[in-house]
Design a protein around this motif. Structure first.
Motif, PDB file in Angstrom:
ATOM      1  N   GLY A  88       0.822  -1.209   0.000  1.00 56.75           N
ATOM      2  CA  GLY A  88       0.000   0.000   0.000  1.00 56.75           C
ATOM      3  C   GLY A  88       0.853   1.255   0.000  1.00 56.75           C
ATOM      4  N   ARG A  89       1.946   1.235   0.766  1.00 60.97           N
ATOM      5  CA  ARG A  89       2.843   2.400   0.787  1.00 60.97           C
ATOM      6  C   ARG A  89       3.517   2.605  -0.573  1.00 60.97           C
ATOM      7  NH1 ARG A  89       5.095   0.376   6.303  1.00 60.97           N
ATOM      8  NH2 ARG A  89       3.599   1.309   7.727  1.00 60.97           N
ATOM      9  N   ARG A 124       3.885   5.630  -5.732  1.00 64.85           N
ATOM     10  CA  ARG A 124       3.918   5.648  -7.198  1.00 64.85           C
ATOM     11  C   ARG A 124       2.738   6.430  -7.781  1.00 64.85           C
ATOM     12  NH1 ARG A 124       5.999  -0.089  -9.574  1.00 64.85           N
ATOM     13  NH2 ARG A 124       8.104   0.083  -8.735  1.00 64.85           N
ATOM     14  N   LEU A 125       1.525   6.188  -7.196  1.00 62.49           N
ATOM     15  CA  LEU A 125       0.367   6.893  -7.743  1.00 62.49           C
ATOM     16  C   LEU A 125       0.419   8.391  -7.455  1.00 62.49           C
ATOM     17  CD1 LEU A 125      -2.605   4.464  -7.020  1.00 62.49           C
ATOM     18  CD2 LEU A 125      -1.508   4.954  -9.207  1.00 62.49           C
ATOM     19  N   ALA A 126       1.068   8.774  -6.365  1.00 59.13           N
ATOM     20  CA  ALA A 126       1.178  10.197  -6.036  1.00 59.13           C
ATOM     21  C   ALA A 126       2.072  10.903  -7.053  1.00 59.13           C
ATOM     22  CB  ALA A 126       1.729  10.375  -4.626  1.00 59.13           C
ATOM     23  N   VAL A 141      -6.655   4.731  -3.084  1.00 61.08           N
ATOM     24  CA  VAL A 141      -6.245   3.356  -3.402  1.00 61.08           C
ATOM     25  C   VAL A 141      -5.457   2.757  -2.236  1.00 61.08           C
ATOM     26  CG1 VAL A 141      -4.866   1.936  -4.968  1.00 61.08           C
ATOM     27  CG2 VAL A 141      -6.266   3.787  -5.879  1.00 61.08           C
ATOM     28  N   ALA A 142      -4.557   3.523  -1.650  1.00 62.38           N
ATOM     29  CA  ALA A 142      -3.751   3.017  -0.534  1.00 62.38           C
ATOM     30  C   ALA A 142      -4.617   2.769   0.701  1.00 62.38           C
ATOM     31  CB  ALA A 142      -2.639   4.001  -0.214  1.00 62.38           C
ATOM     32  N   GLY A 143      -5.707   3.528   0.840  1.00 61.68           N
ATOM     33  CA  GLY A 143      -6.628   3.302   1.959  1.00 61.68           C
ATOM     34  C   GLY A 143      -7.245   1.921   1.912  1.00 61.68           C
ATOM     35  N   ASP A 163      -4.735  -0.431   3.259  1.00 61.51           N
ATOM     36  CA  ASP A 163      -4.695  -0.327   4.722  1.00 61.51           C
ATOM     37  C   ASP A 163      -5.880  -1.048   5.358  1.00 61.51           C
ATOM     38  OD1 ASP A 163      -2.343   1.101   4.687  1.00 61.51           O
ATOM     39  OD2 ASP A 163      -3.336   3.071   4.815  1.00 61.51           O
ATOM     40  N   ARG A 164      -7.055  -0.926   4.730  1.00 66.40           N
ATOM     41  CA  ARG A 164      -8.244  -1.603   5.258  1.00 66.40           C
ATOM     42  C   ARG A 164      -8.055  -3.123   5.233  1.00 66.40           C
ATOM     43  NH1 ARG A 164     -13.645   0.413   2.960  1.00 66.40           N
ATOM     44  NH2 ARG A 164     -13.064   2.140   4.303  1.00 66.40           N
ATOM     45  N   VAL A 165      -7.494  -3.637   4.134  1.00 65.82           N
ATOM     46  CA  VAL A 165      -7.235  -5.080   4.046  1.00 65.82           C
ATOM     47  C   VAL A 165      -6.230  -5.498   5.125  1.00 65.82           C
ATOM     48  CG1 VAL A 165      -6.224  -6.890   2.598  1.00 65.82           C
ATOM     49  CG2 VAL A 165      -7.825  -5.267   1.611  1.00 65.82           C
ATOM     50  N   ALA A 166      -5.203  -4.689   5.345  1.00 62.66           N
ATOM     51  CA  ALA A 166      -4.201  -5.014   6.366  1.00 62.66           C
ATOM     52  C   ALA A 166      -4.836  -5.039   7.764  1.00 62.66           C
ATOM     53  CB  ALA A 166      -3.049  -4.013   6.318  1.00 62.66           C
TER      54      ALA A 166
END
Length: 180
Positions: free
Chosen positions: A34-35, A40-42, A61-63, A66-69
């Motif tokens: 996610g990080r 990359r997307l930023a 997208v990274a959120g 984080d939710r999956v983690a």
């Protein structure tokens, strides 16, 4: 894993620790991914983007990563709870029930002793009271008869009170002369 092996305390402990370790490892890897995706997307801009659009898109997208983690970490905690619940509700249940039954039996015995001692105390007190009431030892256990006396009647005449304010008050025995 064999289900017969799973139903033993060690088998359940091994299963839950393996699953917990797997979920924790997966959560760590997904968080790292996610990080990387966020970074990359930023930096990736798409035609027509406004300022900060790439970072907002990357955060969305990274959120999800984080939710999956977080869900994997909760699953790891639930796997640990499986072992604790199995140990408490299945393995230790007979010992807990035996201890509770023993406590219940001890309470019952204490209550019986208390009731027995209270009954004995009541019997002794009643016996002592009966002995105290019976003046003649031959009459023990019998209720003594009340002596027959003539009731005292009050004189039907009203007492005379002083009429003037300065008159002295009469003595009490003077008011009830001839009574009785």
């Amino acid at each position: 894993m064999d289900l017969n092996e799973l139903m033993t305390p060690d088998g359940m402990g091994n299963f839950s620790s393996e699953q917990r370790d797997t979920f924790v490892t997966d959560a760590t890897q997904i968080r790292q991914m996610g990080r990387i995706v966020r970074a990359r997307l930023a930096q990736t801009e798409i035609d027509g983007d406004k300022p900060w659009s790439a970072r907002r898109r990357a955060a969305k997208v990274a959120g999800r990563f984080d939710r999956v983690a977080k869900l994997l970490e909760k699953a790891a905690a639930e796997c640990e709870a499986i072992d604790a619940t199995y140990g408490r509700e299945v393995v230790a249940l007979p010992q807990r029930r035996a201890a509770a039954l023993e406590k219940k039996e001890q309470r019952r015995e204490r209550r019986a002793l208390t009731a027995k001692s209270a009954h004995a105390l009541t019997q002794r007190t009643l016996a002592e009271a009966a002995q105290g009431l019976a003046a003649d030892p031959r009459m023990a256990g019998q209720i003594p008869a009340m002596p027959q006396t003539q009731p005292l009647y009050v004189s039907p005449q009203a007492p005379t009170l002083p009429t003037a304010a300065n008159d002295p008050l009469p003595q009490i025995h003077e008011l009830y002369k001839g009574v009785g």
